[in-house]
Design an enzyme around this catalytic site. Sequence first.
Site, PDB file in Angstrom:
ATOM      1  CG  LEU A  79      -7.121  52.406  -1.938  1.00 13.13           C
ATOM      2  CD1 LEU A  79      -7.497  52.300  -2.812  1.00 13.13           C
ATOM      3  CD2 LEU A  79      -8.253  53.750  -2.118  1.00 13.13           C
ATOM      4  CG  ASP A  80     -13.097  52.634   3.678  1.00 15.47           C
ATOM      5  OD1 ASP A  80     -12.183  53.031   4.398  1.00 15.47           O
ATOM      6  OD2 ASP A  80     -13.547  53.237   3.458  1.00 15.47           O
ATOM      7  CG  PHE A  81     -11.980  45.092   4.416  1.00 13.03           C
ATOM      8  CD1 PHE A  81     -11.245  44.435   4.503  1.00 13.03           C
ATOM      9  CD2 PHE A  81     -13.162  44.353   4.541  1.00 13.03           C
ATOM     10  CE1 PHE A  81     -10.969  42.676   4.048  1.00 13.03           C
ATOM     11  CE2 PHE A  81     -13.508  43.242   3.884  1.00 13.03           C
ATOM     12  CZ  PHE A  81     -12.242  42.569   4.543  1.00 13.03           C
ATOM     13  CB  THR A  83     -12.176  51.503  -1.661  1.00  9.66           C
ATOM     14  OG1 THR A  83     -13.432  51.700  -0.675  1.00  9.66           O
ATOM     15  CG2 THR A  83     -11.881  52.101  -2.844  1.00  9.66           C
ATOM     16  NE  ARG A 182     -18.036  52.871   3.738  1.00  5.16           N
ATOM     17  CZ  ARG A 182     -17.610  52.235   3.839  1.00  5.16           C
ATOM     18  NH1 ARG A 182     -16.901  52.061   3.786  1.00  5.16           N
ATOM     19  NH2 ARG A 182     -18.402  51.176   4.888  1.00  5.16           N
TER      20      ARG A 182
END
Length: 266
Positions: A79-81, A83, A182
């Site tokens: 998961l992104d930073f 998210t 995104r």
Amino acid sequence: MNAVIKLSSPATHEFWEIPVLFEDGHLLALDKPAGLLTSPDRHDPQRPNLIKLLHTAITEAKPWARERGLTYLMNAHRLDFDTSGVILLAKSKPTLIALANLFGTDKPVRNYLTLIRGEPSEERFEVDAKLASHPVQDGLMRVDFENGKRSKTRFEVLEKFPRSGNALLKCEPLTDRTHQIRVHLKHAGFAVVGDQLYGGKPLWLSRIKPTYRLKPGHEERPLISRVALHAESLELTHPVTNEVVAIKAELPKDLKVALKYLRQFA
């Protein structure tokens, strides 16, 4: 067994209480908070990240790790930073390999919630656009139909907020590419709230509440300044038992508050 895992970073003096969403002898699913990396940053290895914090806690035999008898823990996806939400970890290397094979297919069903700027004309739409790293800007992804990797995302509009020009979407990525949701939304003409990397802007109460008045001497803080993306649910076939496992993470506080004000004023 404790349903919360406590982690801390002495280097940054940060502390996290991370809810356990699902657990058995092979799998551990956590509710990752926004603002925490999943794995080490290659540009700054000292930044706190979930995997390193978990490994340190196992090495130091912290109570939550000791009571589980953990010696191994590794993430099956990222998961992104910014998210938040469901992240799945394997308790052994064979389980990790089985999960990696599973995540390499379209079988795990992952649903995300996101707030965007813009109002899609269709209730459901799909973006099928190959993604690749940006040739000049490090850390940025872009649509590249010639050299990119296959990437596909389904979107469904859950709510629209006409006065503010925002919408709440459910997103189902059928592939697992960096920044996929995104970049696909940008390609479709929208921006995720707070996603400054891809043209998104913070959500301000002053922009949606007609009677908003800021007290003298105070500075307005945005309702959401981080990327408004939440991994709400994950459904997959268990790699060992073959049973269907469904895991869900509640909306974090900032998204709950943002939706509350959008529903009230927008």
